[in-house]
Design a protein around this motif. Structure first.
Motif, PDB file in Angstrom:
ATOM      1  N   SER A 161       0.853  -1.182   0.000  1.00  0.00           N
ATOM      2  CA  SER A 161       0.000   0.000   0.000  1.00  0.00           C
ATOM      3  C   SER A 161       0.893   1.236   0.000  1.00  0.00           C
ATOM      4  N   ALA A 162       0.276   2.400  -0.148  1.00  0.00           N
ATOM      5  CA  ALA A 162       1.056   3.642  -0.089  1.00  0.00           C
ATOM      6  C   ALA A 162       1.720   3.789   1.277  1.00  0.00           C
ATOM      7  N   MET A 163       1.021   3.400   2.338  1.00  0.00           N
ATOM      8  CA  MET A 163       1.587   3.523   3.682  1.00  0.00           C
ATOM      9  C   MET A 163       2.769   2.581   3.864  1.00  0.00           C
ATOM     10  N   LYS A 166       5.699   4.110   2.150  1.00  0.00           N
ATOM     11  CA  LYS A 166       6.236   5.206   2.952  1.00  0.00           C
ATOM     12  C   LYS A 166       7.054   4.676   4.130  1.00  0.00           C
ATOM     13  N   LYS A 167       6.560   3.631   4.772  1.00  0.00           N
ATOM     14  CA  LYS A 167       7.270   3.060   5.922  1.00  0.00           C
ATOM     15  C   LYS A 167       8.638   2.535   5.516  1.00  0.00           C
ATOM     16  N   ASN A 168       8.688   1.836   4.376  1.00  0.00           N
ATOM     17  CA  ASN A 168       9.965   1.302   3.924  1.00  0.00           C
ATOM     18  C   ASN A 168      10.953   2.415   3.589  1.00  0.00           C
ATOM     19  N   ASP A 180       2.596  10.484  -0.930  1.00  0.00           N
ATOM     20  CA  ASP A 180       1.215  10.918  -0.723  1.00  0.00           C
ATOM     21  C   ASP A 180       0.530  11.301  -2.031  1.00  0.00           C
ATOM     22  N   GLY A 181       1.291  11.832  -2.964  1.00  0.00           N
ATOM     23  CA  GLY A 181       0.709  12.218  -4.240  1.00  0.00           C
ATOM     24  C   GLY A 181       0.200  11.040  -5.058  1.00  0.00           C
ATOM     25  N   VAL A 213      -2.387   1.138 -14.797  1.00  0.00           N
ATOM     26  CA  VAL A 213      -1.089   1.006 -15.471  1.00  0.00           C
ATOM     27  C   VAL A 213      -0.292   2.302 -15.342  1.00  0.00           C
ATOM     28  N   ALA A 214      -0.939   3.425 -15.558  1.00  0.00           N
ATOM     29  CA  ALA A 214      -0.254   4.715 -15.449  1.00  0.00           C
ATOM     30  C   ALA A 214       0.274   4.932 -14.038  1.00  0.00           C
ATOM     31  N   THR A 215      -0.532   4.553 -13.048  1.00  0.00           N
ATOM     32  CA  THR A 215      -0.104   4.681 -11.646  1.00  0.00           C
ATOM     33  C   THR A 215       1.134   3.842 -11.374  1.00  0.00           C
ATOM     34  N   ALA A 216       1.110   2.603 -11.817  1.00  0.00           N
ATOM     35  CA  ALA A 216       2.248   1.705 -11.579  1.00  0.00           C
ATOM     36  C   ALA A 216       3.516   2.258 -12.210  1.00  0.00           C
ATOM     37  N   PHE A 217       3.407   2.734 -13.444  1.00  0.00           N
ATOM     38  CA  PHE A 217       4.576   3.276 -14.127  1.00  0.00           C
ATOM     39  C   PHE A 217       5.107   4.512 -13.401  1.00  0.00           C
ATOM     40  N   GLU A 218       4.222   5.386 -12.963  1.00  0.00           N
ATOM     41  CA  GLU A 218       4.647   6.606 -12.269  1.00  0.00           C
ATOM     42  C   GLU A 218       5.335   6.288 -10.946  1.00  0.00           C
ATOM     43  N   VAL A 219       4.770   5.349 -10.191  1.00  0.00           N
ATOM     44  CA  VAL A 219       5.343   5.021  -8.885  1.00  0.00           C
ATOM     45  C   VAL A 219       6.684   4.316  -9.053  1.00  0.00           C
ATOM     46  N   MET A 220       6.795   3.424 -10.030  1.00  0.00           N
ATOM     47  CA  MET A 220       8.080   2.763 -10.264  1.00  0.00           C
ATOM     48  C   MET A 220       9.157   3.777 -10.634  1.00  0.00           C
TER      49      MET A 220
END
Length: 242
Positions: A161-163, A166-168, A180-181, A213-220
């Motif tokens: 998850s996003a949390m 962040k923890k890692n 957070d974004g 898919v767009a989210t995954a690419f952006e976060v990676m």
């Protein structure tokens, strides 16, 4: 101590740019697989087969996001460990991670003063004072030990998850506020993935899968950039006082 693949163990011989390229290659492979499945889904007409492909796309997209995030942070931890900098020169999160065994001994309530434990076994304050004194006496040697980030620091905790991300990043001393974004989008992807993985026959729309898919690419890309930036700027080292 964990065993890393040979290319991770050799990171001490590579520049931050080379590490970035290693991550770039790994990300490209993951993205190519996601795009292939995305294209297959789009090539199908409306029907059960397209629904099946979209559900598979959600599962694969999430799996690659989770896998790449962990791979990137493991790479960072391995690179920092290979630098062999003493704790006295490292930032606080990495010192804390390295000294986890010493902190565990400090908190271990069954560890008691060898003289007083027979006469006053239940005097918690006394035995804590002894453990604290033992810790203080070891500080100099502990701070001279090389940073060694343990395997337990980076964990997807079953679901990324996003949390959890962040923890890692927090534990590794990496900037984590920017997660957070992406939090809402990661949450939607994880929620849909859990529905499908738990057997619900939900069929995400094309708009939804495109967003996943767009989210995954952006976060990676975000995680990769943070790892590279930290290594390039040697952010794992404590700033030298002027």
């Amino acid at each position: 101590m964990r065993e890393f693949p040979s290319f991770l163990r050799d990171l001490k011989l590579r520049s931050p740019n080379e590490i970035f390229e290693e991550l770039e290659e790994g990300r490209a492979v993951r993205e190519a697989e996601i795009r292939l499945l995305q294209n297959l889904a789009e090539s199908e007409g409306d029907g059960d087969r397209q629904g099946t492909l979209r559900r598979s796309l959600v599962l694969v997209t999430y799996a690659h996001l989770e896998g790449f995030a962990k791979f990137s942070m493991d790479s960072y931890a391995s690179a920092v460990n290979s630098a062999k900098i003493p704790c006295s020169e490292a930032i606080a999160p990495l010192v804390a991670a390295t000294l986890h065994k010493a902190f565990a001994a400090l908190r271990h309530i069954q560890s008691k003063h060898p003289v007083f434990r027979g006469q006053m076994p239940d005097d918690a304050a006394l035995h804590m004072a002894w453990r604290e004194q033992e810790f203080v006496q070891q500080i100099e040697s502990l701070m001279a030990t090389p940073v060694e980030i343990p395997d337990s620091v980076v964990s997807s905790e079953s679901n990324l998850s996003a949390m959890v991300l962040k923890k890692n990043m927090y534990r590794l001393g990496l900037p984590f506020d920017s997660v957070d974004g992406h939090g809402g989008a990661i949450g939607k992807l994880l929620g849909k993935r859990n529905q499908i993985a738990h057997g619900e026959l939900v069929t995400p729309t094309k708009v939804d899968t495109d967003q996943y898919v767009a989210t995954a690419f952006e976060v990676m890309q975000f995680v990769q950039a943070e790892v590279y930036d930290a290594l390039d700027k040697r952010a794992y080292q404590r700033p030298v006082a002027a």
